[in-house]
Write a protein that holds these residues in place. Structure first.
Motif, mmCIF file in Angstrom:
data_model
loop_
_atom_site.group_PDB
_atom_site.id
_atom_site.type_symbol
_atom_site.label_atom_id
_atom_site.label_comp_id
_atom_site.label_asym_id
_atom_site.label_seq_id
_atom_site.Cartn_x
_atom_site.Cartn_y
_atom_site.Cartn_z
ATOM 1 N N PHE A 249 0.828 -1.208 0.000
ATOM 2 C CA PHE A 249 0.000 0.000 0.000
ATOM 3 C C PHE A 249 0.858 1.252 0.000
ATOM 4 O O PHE A 249 0.584 2.226 -0.725
ATOM 5 C CB PHE A 249 -0.929 -0.011 1.215
ATOM 6 N N ARG A 250 1.903 1.274 0.794
ATOM 7 C CA ARG A 250 2.753 2.459 0.854
ATOM 8 C C ARG A 250 3.459 2.690 -0.484
ATOM 9 O O ARG A 250 3.596 3.836 -0.939
ATOM 10 C CB ARG A 250 3.781 2.305 1.974
ATOM 11 N N GLU A 251 3.908 1.623 -1.115
ATOM 12 C CA GLU A 251 4.575 1.754 -2.418
ATOM 13 C C GLU A 251 3.610 2.274 -3.473
ATOM 14 O O GLU A 251 3.958 3.157 -4.284
ATOM 15 C CB GLU A 251 5.132 0.394 -2.837
ATOM 16 N N GLU A 252 2.407 1.772 -3.473
ATOM 17 C CA GLU A 252 1.422 2.219 -4.465
ATOM 18 C C GLU A 252 0.986 3.661 -4.197
ATOM 19 O O GLU A 252 0.792 4.450 -5.131
ATOM 20 C CB GLU A 252 0.220 1.283 -4.438
ATOM 21 N N MET A 253 0.823 4.019 -2.950
ATOM 22 C CA MET A 253 0.452 5.397 -2.605
ATOM 23 C C MET A 253 1.529 6.381 -3.033
ATOM 24 O O MET A 253 1.228 7.473 -3.552
ATOM 25 C CB MET A 253 0.200 5.493 -1.102
ATOM 26 N N ALA A 254 2.792 6.021 -2.821
ATOM 27 C CA ALA A 254 3.878 6.909 -3.250
ATOM 28 C C ALA A 254 3.914 7.034 -4.765
ATOM 29 O O ALA A 254 4.207 8.123 -5.294
ATOM 30 C CB ALA A 254 5.211 6.374 -2.730
ATOM 31 N N GLY A 255 3.599 5.952 -5.476
ATOM 32 C CA GLY A 255 3.582 6.021 -6.929
ATOM 33 C C GLY A 255 2.448 6.853 -7.484
ATOM 34 O O GLY A 255 2.553 7.417 -8.583
ATOM 35 N N GLU A 256 1.337 6.958 -6.754
ATOM 36 C CA GLU A 256 0.183 7.730 -7.200
ATOM 37 C C GLU A 256 0.198 9.165 -6.699
ATOM 38 O O GLU A 256 -0.747 9.925 -6.951
ATOM 39 C CB GLU A 256 -1.099 7.047 -6.731
ATOM 40 N N GLY A 257 1.251 9.547 -6.005
ATOM 41 C CA GLY A 257 1.365 10.930 -5.557
ATOM 42 C C GLY A 257 0.888 11.185 -4.153
ATOM 43 O O GLY A 257 0.854 12.351 -3.719
ATOM 44 N N PHE A 258 0.522 10.164 -3.398
ATOM 45 C CA PHE A 258 0.112 10.331 -2.008
ATOM 46 C C PHE A 258 1.332 10.198 -1.094
ATOM 47 O O PHE A 258 2.311 9.532 -1.427
ATOM 48 C CB PHE A 258 -0.927 9.277 -1.604
#
Length: 430
Positions: free
Chosen positions: A373-382
Motif C-alpha cells: 500500500f505504501r509503495e502504491e500510494m507513493a507512486g500515485e502521488g500520495f
C-alpha cells in the motif's frame, strides 16, 4: 708290518652291505669316508703332530708312530690342525673404489644425450598458451555477466518485491549462472508459481524493463500474455505457429547481436496443450544453436492451492527467510521440499515442467501488504502514511494461523483500493 699298518686293518674293513639296495659306488664312497675320518683322528691324537707339521720336520721312518709318506700323507686332502687354523692371517678385504667427484672449481656439463629436446620447449609453450586462454576465458565470463548489470537487477527486485526474498535470491542465482557465458546447450526456463497477488507478474514486468534497458533493444524482449494474444482456445494451432515465429525472430536477432533475449509468458496456466508442446520443443537440444541462447520466464498460478496449503500447514515455523535474513538459512530444506512437491504435481499435467526451474512464491504476511500500500500510494502521488496504509490493509481478508495473518489475495486489491482513495480525495480536496 709296522704299527701304523697294524692299527689300520681293523678299522679299514668297511661293513658289507647285506641288503640288495647297496651298489658298488656307494660302498666305495663309504669306505673312503671312513678311512679319511680314521686318518684325521689319528693325526690329531698323536703328541707333537701339530708341532711337527708346523715346523715342516718329518719323523724318521724307523721311529714308532711314524707313517710312511706314500701311505699316510694324502695327496688330495689336507687336514690343518687347530694351531695352524688360528695362526693364519685373515684375508684383507678389497676396498671399494670411491665415487669420482668433480672438482669444485671445474664447470660441470651434462652428458650430450641428456640435453633437453626442442619438443619439451614446445610443450612448455603450449601449456603457457592454454593457461593464457583459460585466464582470458574467465575474464570474458565476468565481462559477459557485467553487460546485464545483475547487481542492479537484484537491488531493484529486493526493493520493489515484498515478502519474497527467497524467490528473488533463487532467481538471481539462476540468472548469474546462465549469463556467465554466451554459449549454452539449452535455454533457461524459469517457472514462477504461486497464488494470486504474491508478485509473479510484478517480477515479470521488472525483468522485462531491466533487460530492455541493458540490451538497448525492445525487440530482444518478448512479453506474451496468454489471455490477450490467444484468447480463443479453438485457435490453438494458429497461436502455436505465431508463437514459434515470434520466438524465432527474437532469437535470430539476438544471435546476430551476441546477446541473450528474454521471453516472458504471463498466465501460463491458460496456455493450451498445443502451445505447451511448442514451448517444450523449443527447449530441446536438437534445434539450432541460436535457440539455445534464450531465457524463458513462465508466470503461472498453477500450484497456487498447493503452495497455500503448504504455507498454512507449516505456519508455526518460518518457511523461508524474510527480509534481512540470510539466503541460505536453516529453512532452506523446507524450500527445497516445497519445490519438489510442486514440480511433482506439475509434471503430471505436462512434461514441460520437468525441464523448468521451479520458483515458488509464498503467501504475503500483513506487514508485506502494508508495504505494498505504501509503495502504491507513493507512486500515485500520495504521502505514504503508515497509519493510512494500515487502515487500508485492514479492509482485506486474511488467513489467521499460528499468530500470522496471510492475505488471501495478496496485493491484488492494492491498486483498486488506492484508486478509490484517489477518487475520494479528488472530490473532497484532500
Amino acid at each position: 708290518m709296522d704299527r701304523g699298518e697294524t692299527s689300520l686293518e681293523p678299522h679299514a674293513a668297511a661293513p658289507r652291505c647285506k641288503g640288495p639296495c647297496m651298489i658298488a659306488p656307494v660302498r666305495a664312497v663309504l669306505r673312503l669316508r671312513r678311512r679319511v675320518c680314521v686318518l684325521r683322528k689319528r693325526r690329531l691324537l698323536q703328541p707333537g703332530a701339530g708341532a711337527d707339521a708346523g715346523s715342516g720336520a718329518a719323523r724318521p721312518s724307523g721311529s714308532p708312530g711314524a707313517l710312511r709318506p706314500d701311505l699316510h700323507q694324502p695327496k688330495f686332502f689336507t687336514f690343518d690342525g687347530l694351531a695352524e687354523l688360528s695362526s693364519r692371517t685373515p684375508r684383507k678385504r678389497r676396498r671399494r673404489s670411491r665415487v669420482v667427484l668433480y672438482p669444485e672449481t671445474s664447470r660441470k656439463y651434462r652428458p650430450r644425450g641428456e640435453h633437453r629436446s626442442r619438443a619439451q620447449r614446445c610443450l612448455l609453450l603450449l601449456v603457457a598458451i592454454v593457461g593464457f586462454q583459460i585466464l582470458n576465458a574467465i575474464e570474458n565470463l565476468d565481462d559477459n555477466a557485467q553487460r546485464y548489470d545483475l547487481d542492479g537487477l537484484e537491488k531493484a527486485l529486493q526493493r520493489a518485491v515484498f515478502g519474497q526474498p527467497a524467490a528473488v535470491s533463487h532467481i538471481m542465482t539462476l540468472l548469474r549462472d546462465y549469463l556467465a557465458t554466451h554459449v549454452h546447450s539449452r535455454p533457461l526456463l524459469l517457472a514462477l508459481h504461486g497464488p494470486s497477488g504474491v508478485g509473479k507478474s510484478h517480477v515479470g514486468r521488472l525483468l522485462a524493463r531491466h533487460f530492455r534497458s541493458v540490451l538497448e533493444d525492445d525487440a530482444l524482449v518478448l512479453q506474451y500474455h496468454a489471455g490477450h494474444h490467444c484468447p480463443d482456445p479453438r485457435a490453438a494451432q494458429d497461436c502455436r505457429e505465431e508463437l514459434r515465429r515470434r520466438v524465432a525472430d527474437v532469437v535470430s536477432q539476438a544471435e546476430e547481436e551476441e546477446k541473450t533475449p528474454l521471453l516472458v509468458l504471463d498466465e501460463a496456466e491458460l496456455l493450451p496443450s498445443a502451445m505447451l508442446d511448442e514451448l517444450y520443443g523449443l527447449l530441446q537440444p536438437q534445434l539450432s544453436h541460436h535457440f539455445h541462447n534464450a531465457i524463458y520466464v513462465l508466470l503461472s498460478g498453477a500450484g497456487g492451492a498447493e503452495i497455500t496449503h503448504y504455507v498454512l500447514q507449516n505456519a508455526s515455523r518460518t518457511l523461508l527467510p524474510r527480509s534481512g535474513d540470510s539466503a541460505r538459512s536453516p529453512q532452506a530444506p523446507a524450500e527445497e521440499e516445497l519445490r519438489s512437491r510442486l514440480q511433482t504435481l506439475l509434471v503430471q499435467e505436462h512434461p514441460l515442467w520437468q525441464a523448468a526451474a521451479i520458483v515458488p512464491f509464498l503467501l504475503l504476511d500483513k506487514p508485506d501488504v502494508v508495504n505494498c500500500f505504501r509503495e502504491e500510494m507513493a507512486g500515485e502521488g500520495f504521502f505514504p502514511e503508515q497509519a493510512l496504509a494500515e487502515r487500508l490493509a485492514e479492509q482485506l481478508s486474511y488467513y489467521h494461523v499460528a499468530g500470522h495473518e496471510f492475505a488471501t489475495t495478496g496485493c491484488k486489491q492494492v491498486v483498486a483500493k488506492v484508486n478509490v482513495l484517489q477518487h475520494r480525495s479528488a472530490h473532497t480536496g484532500y
